[in-house]
Design a protein around this motif. Structure first.
Motif, mmCIF file in Angstrom:
data_model
loop_
_atom_site.group_PDB
_atom_site.id
_atom_site.type_symbol
_atom_site.label_atom_id
_atom_site.label_comp_id
_atom_site.label_asym_id
_atom_site.label_seq_id
_atom_site.Cartn_x
_atom_site.Cartn_y
_atom_site.Cartn_z
ATOM 1 N N GLY A 222 12.420 9.358 0.988
ATOM 2 C CA GLY A 222 13.351 8.588 0.244
ATOM 3 C C GLY A 222 12.865 7.224 -0.261
ATOM 4 O O GLY A 222 13.685 6.580 -0.899
ATOM 5 N N CYS A 223 11.583 6.778 -0.033
ATOM 6 C CA CYS A 223 11.206 5.435 -0.445
ATOM 7 C C CYS A 223 9.741 5.453 -0.887
ATOM 8 O O CYS A 223 8.885 5.908 -0.139
ATOM 9 N N ILE A 224 9.484 4.955 -2.090
ATOM 10 C CA ILE A 224 8.088 4.764 -2.503
ATOM 11 C C ILE A 224 7.490 3.683 -1.603
ATOM 12 O O ILE A 224 8.073 2.605 -1.455
ATOM 13 N N GLN A 225 6.348 3.961 -1.007
ATOM 14 C CA GLN A 225 5.735 2.991 -0.087
ATOM 15 C C GLN A 225 4.801 2.072 -0.882
ATOM 16 O O GLN A 225 3.600 2.267 -0.930
ATOM 17 N N TYR A 226 5.438 1.075 -1.486
ATOM 18 C CA TYR A 226 4.715 0.177 -2.392
ATOM 19 C C TYR A 226 3.542 -0.511 -1.704
ATOM 20 O O TYR A 226 2.520 -0.790 -2.336
ATOM 21 N N GLU A 227 3.697 -0.825 -0.413
ATOM 22 C CA GLU A 227 2.611 -1.514 0.286
ATOM 23 C C GLU A 227 1.358 -0.636 0.330
ATOM 24 O O GLU A 227 0.230 -1.148 0.285
ATOM 25 N N ASP A 228 1.543 0.680 0.396
ATOM 26 C CA ASP A 228 0.393 1.586 0.402
ATOM 27 C C ASP A 228 -0.198 1.734 -1.002
ATOM 28 O O ASP A 228 -1.417 1.837 -1.164
#
Ligand code: CA
Length: 538
Positions: A124-130
């Motif tokens: 459910g969430c794009i992992q922007y930090e990655d």
């Protein structure tokens, strides 16, 4: 229509940034200017029938992106961007009732490499930090929302399309589309393709290895949520086990540090040194009997019912006939996350899998989870989310490399399930560990909690916030790049511990060489135990 307006606004942002760049006509800014123009025109080069481009945007290094419309449960309201990138947002329909939202981050300093990130929990969430970590290292990087928004399982309700996206389709679709976007933007295909993920992201990596063996040349997968149905049975099973905080069986939060000291007293020396770290918690057969309240001890002690709760917390989950559903939590987890994840006396997040996917019953009470529910989940195995295929022959034949790691104080997914999968592969493929070494290596990371943190030398570069450098010896992602591109496979994974635990500026406290399964790490009894050379993998 709305998509067009969004695109226009981002094009305008790109133009403004161009004007800003024109103010300082250095070579660097001219290059970045050209890159920015290339970014704003990428949409005209993309012809992907099933994908709709939501926006393209040049983002200069040191910009902080804001996501005002992000689902709050994703807890990612913003992201600092480390390198000049072209950011492309797309939406892709995956079935009549489902679709993914995805982003491709195309760095100006491209190495020719491609990388897919993964997700966590039921998100459910794009992992922007990655995305930022990978793009800053020169990978053309992709991330998706895994087919729904937010961390709950509500979107699974009566929607097999969303479940299929979550089980296998979102990452694969993101990879197929992302590679096309990358090629259109840079004008040539990527050289090598990588995957980096942990937890649900770990399971997604194994799903790719099992079912889409040509998606990646190198996969780094941590703390995998494979054996997914049985894992959610186990993690959701702690609520009926502990009871609610008012129950006589419940162990209060302030007792777990005392349990932890008792665990260390019984097991810390099994690796040869009492340093607060268990190198082989699988050898620890912890018995909480000594914490029982007696006439002589009536404080900082456990009632008989609470002793039983602790004992059951470290027992494997068995079916009515005694067969294994899921292995036990490893001792040591009580010192890190488990009191805040599994032992809370409240519903565990993954129990949404039962409510919205397995049972399709929004009124279901997680405290009533039964063996029958667990068996139903395993039997249905929706969209083959179990991710437990032990035959990795196609991945091996394609030349793929797989680096699997698991923290040994993981309080969300027990590390004892990871060797079980390794042995499953060994048995299924009839390969010894020496033979599996050609393409599949598994490392246990002592003192690492769920995907990072923890009291040990747990910085291994699996995430930006869990990194202590880019040398392949210290960084699992760069180790994978070296394995794929130079044929140098990692023999150990070196983890770093900072003096204050979190800040590089505090200096390195010690490093430790984490061993390749089935070896275990043992102190040689000579010299400083903080010197990694005084430990042996046996
Ligand atoms: Ca120890």
């Amino acid at each position: 229509m709305r998509g067009t307006m969004v695109s226009l606004s981002f094009f305008l942002i790109g133009s403004v940034l161009n004007l800003v760049s024109l103010g300082s006509p250095t070579n660097q800014s001219r290059a970045s200017n050209g890159f920015s123009q290339q970014c704003t025109s990428v949409a005209t080069k993309l012809h992907i029938p099933q994908a709709n481009i939501s926006f393209t945007e040049f983002v200069a290094a040191n910009t902080t992106l804001q996501f005002p419309n992000a689902d709050p449960s994703c807890t990612r309201p913003s992201q600092a961007v480390s390198a000049n990138i072209c950011r492309v947002g797309l939406s892709v329909k995956t079935s009549a009732t489902s679709g993914i939202r995805m982003e491709v981050w195309l760095p100006q300093n491209w190495t020719g490499r491609f990388l897919s990130t993964g997700n966590g929990g039921l998100g459910g969430c794009i992992q922007y930090e990655d995305l930022d970590y990978a793009a800053s290292l020169g990978f053309a990087s992709v991330g998706t929302n895994n087919g729904h928004e937010g961390m709950t399982g509500e979107s699974f309700l009566n929607n097999t399309g969303v479940i299929e996206d979550f089980a296998y389709r979102a990452v694969h679709t993101g990879v197929v589309i992302g590679k096309q976007v990358s090629e259109a933007f840079y004008g040539r295909p990527h050289s090598k393709s990588y995957y980096l993920g942990c937890s649900t992201g770990g399971r997604q990596g194994f799903k790719a290895v099992q079912s889409f063996p040509n998606d990646f040349d190198g996969v780094v997968a941590g703390a995998p949520a494979f054996s997914f149905n049985n894992l959610t049975s186990w993690s959701s099973g702690f609520l009926p086990l502990t009871g609610s905080p008012e129950s006589a069986t419940f162990v209060p939060l302030d007792m777990w540090p005392i349990v932890h000291q008792d665990v260390l007293a019984q097991c810390d020396m099994l690796d040869g040194v009492a340093d607060g770290i268990l190198e082989s918690p699988d050898l620890c057969h912890y018995d909480p009997a000594g914490l029982l309240c007696t006439s002589g001890r009536n404080t900082t002690c456990l009632t008989a019912a609470q002793v039983q709760t602790v004992r059951r917390s470290y027992a494997p989950l068995l079916d009515a006939d005694g067969s294994l559903i899921y292995p036990r939590l490893q001792p040591g987890a009580e010192g890190t996350e488990a009191p805040f994840t599994l032992f809370t006396g409240r519903a565990f997040g993954a129990s949404d899998w039962f409510k919205y996917a397995v049972l399709n019953d929004t009124s279901w009470d997680p405290s009533t989870l039964s063996l029958a529910d667990m068996c139903l989940s395993a039997r249905l195995n929706l969209a083959d989310i179990e991710t437990w295929n032990g035959n990795l022959s196609a991945f091996k034949a394609a030349g793929g490399k797989l680096l699997h790691y698991h923290g040994l104080v993981d309080g969300v997914i027990t590390s004892e399930n990871s060797p079980r999968y390794y042995e499953h592969v060994s048995t299924t493929m009839q390969q010894t560990p020496a033979q599996l070494d050609d393409f599949y290596r598994f490392f246990r990371i002592s003192g690492m909690a769920h995907c990072g943190g923890g009291p040990g030398a747990s910085r291994i570069g699996n995430q930006a916030r869990n990194s202590a450098g880019l040398d392949p010896e210290d960084n699992v992602l760069m180790a994978m790049v070296r394995w794929v591109e130079e044929g140098v496979a990692p023999e150990v994974v070196v983890g770093t511990r900072y003096k204050n635990g979190t800040t590089a500026g505090s200096g390195v406290d010690y490093k430790r060489r984490h061993c390749k399964w089935p070896a275990r790490n043992v102190y040689n009894g000579i010299g400083d135990c903080k010197d990694p050379l005084n430990w042996d993998c046996i």
